[in-house]
Design an enzyme around this catalytic site. Structure first.
Site, PDB file in Angstrom:
ATOM      1  N   GLY A  16      36.516 -68.232  20.881  1.00  0.00           N
ATOM      2  CA  GLY A  16      36.940 -69.356  20.051  1.00  0.00           C
ATOM      3  C   GLY A  16      38.436 -69.334  19.763  1.00  0.00           C
ATOM      4  O   GLY A  16      39.091 -70.383  19.739  1.00  0.00           O
ATOM      5  N   THR A  17      38.980 -68.154  19.549  1.00  0.00           N
ATOM      6  CA  THR A  17      40.401 -68.054  19.200  1.00  0.00           C
ATOM      7  C   THR A  17      41.278 -68.599  20.318  1.00  0.00           C
ATOM      8  O   THR A  17      42.201 -69.391  20.083  1.00  0.00           O
ATOM      9  CB  THR A  17      40.760 -66.581  18.900  1.00  0.00           C
ATOM     10  OG1 THR A  17      39.935 -66.132  17.824  1.00  0.00           O
ATOM     11  CG2 THR A  17      42.222 -66.436  18.518  1.00  0.00           C
TER      12      THR A  17
ATOM     13  N   THR B 168      40.620 -63.451  35.965  1.00  0.00           N
ATOM     14  CA  THR B 168      39.275 -63.289  36.523  1.00  0.00           C
ATOM     15  C   THR B 168      38.237 -63.575  35.446  1.00  0.00           C
ATOM     16  O   THR B 168      38.281 -62.970  34.378  1.00  0.00           O
ATOM     17  CB  THR B 168      39.100 -61.849  37.049  1.00  0.00           C
ATOM     18  OG1 THR B 168      40.118 -61.618  38.019  1.00  0.00           O
ATOM     19  CG2 THR B 168      37.737 -61.640  37.664  1.00  0.00           C
TER      20      THR B 168
ATOM     21  N   CYS C 226      38.091 -60.773   8.999  1.00  0.00           N
ATOM     22  CA  CYS C 226      39.441 -60.738   9.570  1.00  0.00           C
ATOM     23  C   CYS C 226      39.648 -59.357  10.170  1.00  0.00           C
ATOM     24  O   CYS C 226      38.938 -58.411   9.851  1.00  0.00           O
ATOM     25  CB  CYS C 226      40.503 -61.071   8.535  1.00  0.00           C
ATOM     26  SG  CYS C 226      40.882 -59.741   7.423  1.00  0.00           S
TER      27      CYS C 226
ATOM     28  N   ASN D  68      33.537 -72.108   8.419  1.00  0.00           N
ATOM     29  CA  ASN D  68      32.998 -70.760   8.608  1.00  0.00           C
ATOM     30  C   ASN D  68      32.792 -70.001   7.310  1.00  0.00           C
ATOM     31  O   ASN D  68      32.116 -68.983   7.300  1.00  0.00           O
ATOM     32  CB  ASN D  68      33.912 -69.952   9.527  1.00  0.00           C
ATOM     33  CG  ASN D  68      35.361 -70.019   9.120  1.00  0.00           C
ATOM     34  OD1 ASN D  68      35.976 -71.099   9.146  1.00  0.00           O
ATOM     35  ND2 ASN D  68      35.932 -68.902   8.718  1.00  0.00           N
TER      36      ASN D  68
HETATM   37  N1  PLP Z   1      36.704 -70.588  14.694  1.00  0.00           N
HETATM   38  C1  PLP Z   1      35.782 -70.350  13.751  1.00  0.00           C
HETATM   39  C2  PLP Z   1      35.351 -71.458  12.856  1.00  0.00           C
HETATM   40  C3  PLP Z   1      35.224 -69.075  13.622  1.00  0.00           C
HETATM   41  O1  PLP Z   1      34.307 -68.829  12.679  1.00  0.00           O
HETATM   42  C4  PLP Z   1      35.655 -68.050  14.505  1.00  0.00           C
HETATM   43  C5  PLP Z   1      35.136 -66.668  14.375  1.00  0.00           C
HETATM   44  O2  PLP Z   1      35.018 -66.155  13.293  1.00  0.00           O
HETATM   45  C6  PLP Z   1      36.627 -68.357  15.479  1.00  0.00           C
HETATM   46  C7  PLP Z   1      37.119 -69.636  15.543  1.00  0.00           C
HETATM   47  C8  PLP Z   1      37.112 -67.333  16.451  1.00  0.00           C
HETATM   48  O3  PLP Z   1      36.202 -67.177  17.488  1.00  0.00           O
HETATM   49  P1  PLP Z   1      36.208 -65.831  18.378  1.00  0.00           P
HETATM   50  O4  PLP Z   1      35.698 -64.737  17.502  1.00  0.00           O
HETATM   51  O5  PLP Z   1      35.289 -66.151  19.523  1.00  0.00           O
HETATM   52  O6  PLP Z   1      37.600 -65.640  18.834  1.00  0.00           O
END
Ligand code: PLP
Length: 397
Positions: free
Chosen positions: A77-78, A243, A341, A152
């Site tokens: 997600g990041t 990759t 975090c 979140n």
């Molecule tokens: N966005 C939200 C709303 C999240 O809750 C999180 C993870 O806590 C992320 C992004 C980040 O995702 P990832 O852990 O796959 O990098």
């Protein structure tokens, strides 16, 4: 050395991550063993990997309601958030906007690029008038508008259609301003086809829905331009070099298949567990405040509550969450104060600040989050342990 949990424990931190679904593990295993090809090659092992990634891409795209070619696999997600907000390397020119309650993967990227923050109401939903004012002020300079599908920390579900409507109404500009949504927390619970229909860019992550960590995707709708964030071998149609994590992608698809298959039942079951937890805590802990769940109604209404079924966010006066979490952990209940975090340090929550929760109340914030494998036993243990832990913390004075 393994830090193994005790025999009886309750994981109430599913918003941080979830256990791998058995379907995902089973699907991934061959790709961690004999089927180890690199899909960038041309021989049989490589072609086997290509086929597996293509198949996973098609299934995930089907669940998200996009074309397979609109899906870019990422490291989670990041990365997807960073890519969507920045527009890649070089960054999309202009000023990015995001709501005040975004995950740091969005918020910090927006701020790093000199962007602006949109106010929210007391539940964390975007103040549409403020969004409109920012669009009036900045006009064609706005490079992207990012509003999460669900929060979140609190679990509050955003109104993406309304946000997209305001953006589109401000748009004689061509090319149009992309709307991005971080659907990482929404994905385990909501049908993402609605979010994907409303937005131009959508981030998802496998490990929140029973898939492996370190893999996710960015949906880039046709007509939206993004430069690659990672340059190199030109994988993912030159949109994301590196990759690909074949086993991870295969596990992601299997986890999402399982999520979609059991979604209706999971939502109903977990919402009922969450409502029992909320009602039980409210009855047993003097002064406890349900941060966004309504006192009567939503304990009970689950799906229609505007809050993800898995999240129960509470604030407890005269308690600091760090001490409470420490005592709860000693009795096998694992939860979180705010979002997870990297340092594990407790930081005050920008989300609670943005929705106007009093600082002293926010000190006693607790995010209890349930997931696909949560059970009545988890709620029973939480209701046994947490009220007593609150009493002990308060007795320290
Ligand atoms: N966005 C939200 C709303 C999240 O809750 C999180 C993870 O806590 C992320 C992004 C980040 O995702 P990832 O852990 O796959 O990098």
């Amino acid at each position: 050395m393994t830090l193994a949990p005790p025999e009886r424990y309750a994981d109430l931190d599913h918003a941080a991550t979830t256990r791998l679904r058995p379907e995902a593990l089973e699907a991934m295993t061959p790709f961690l063993g004999p089927r180890y090809g690199n899909p960038s090659g041309t021989h049989l092992l490589a072609r086997d990997a290509v086929r597996a990634v293509d198949d996973a891409r098609e299934r995930i795209a089907g669940h998200l309601g996009c074309e397979p070619g609109e899906l870019v696999f990422t490291s989670g997600g990041t990365e997807a958030d960073n890519h969507a907000i920045s527009g890649g390397l070089p960054p999309r020119p202009g000023v990015p906007l995001c709501s005040a309650v975004e995950h740091h993967a969005v918020l910090d990227t927006v701020l790093a690029l000199g962007g602006r923050v949109i106010d929210v109401d007391d539940r964390g939903r975007v103040d549409l008038a403020h969004l409109a004012a920012l669009l009036d002020e900045l006009g064609t300079e706005v490079s992207v508008v990012s509003v999460m599908a669900a929060n979140n920390e609190t679990g509050v579900i955003g109104d993406l259609d309304a946000v997209a409507e305001v953006v589109r109404a401000h748009e004689p500009d061509v090319p149009r301003t992309p709307v991005h949504t971080d659907a990482v927390q929404a994905a385990p619970w909501l049908d993402l086809r609605t979010a994907v229909a409303a937005a131009d860019l959508v981030s998802v992550s496998a490990h929140k829905l029973g898939g492996p960590k370190g893999v996710g995707a960015l949906v880039v709708r046709h007509g939206v331009t993004v430069a690659p964030l990672l340059h190199g071998g030109g994988q993912e149609r030159a949109r994301r070099s590196g990759t690909p994590d074949v086993a991870g992608i295969v596990g992601f698809a299997a986890a999402l298949d399982a999520t979609v298959e059991s979604r209706v039942d999971d939502v109903r079951r977990v919402a009922a567990l969450r409502d029992r937890l909320a009602a039980g805590l409210l009855a047993a802990v003097p002064g406890l405040v349900l941060t966004v769940l309504d006192r009567e109604g939503e304990a009970g209404s689950g799906e229609g509550s505007g809050v993800l079924p898995g999240i129960c966010h509470v604030c407890i006066p005269d308690v600091d969450s760090e001490s409470l979490l420490f005592l709860a952990e000693g009795d096998g209940v694992y939860a979180a104060a705010a979002s997870s975090c990297a340092s594990g340090a407790q930081q005050s929550s920008h989300v609670l600040r943005a929705i106007g929760v009093d600082a002293s109340l926010a000190d006693g914030a607790l995010r209890l989050s349930l997931g696909w494998d949560s059970s009545d036993d988890d709620v029973d243990l939480a209701l046994e342990v947490l009220p007593a832990a609150v009493e002990r913390v308060r007795s320290f004075g």
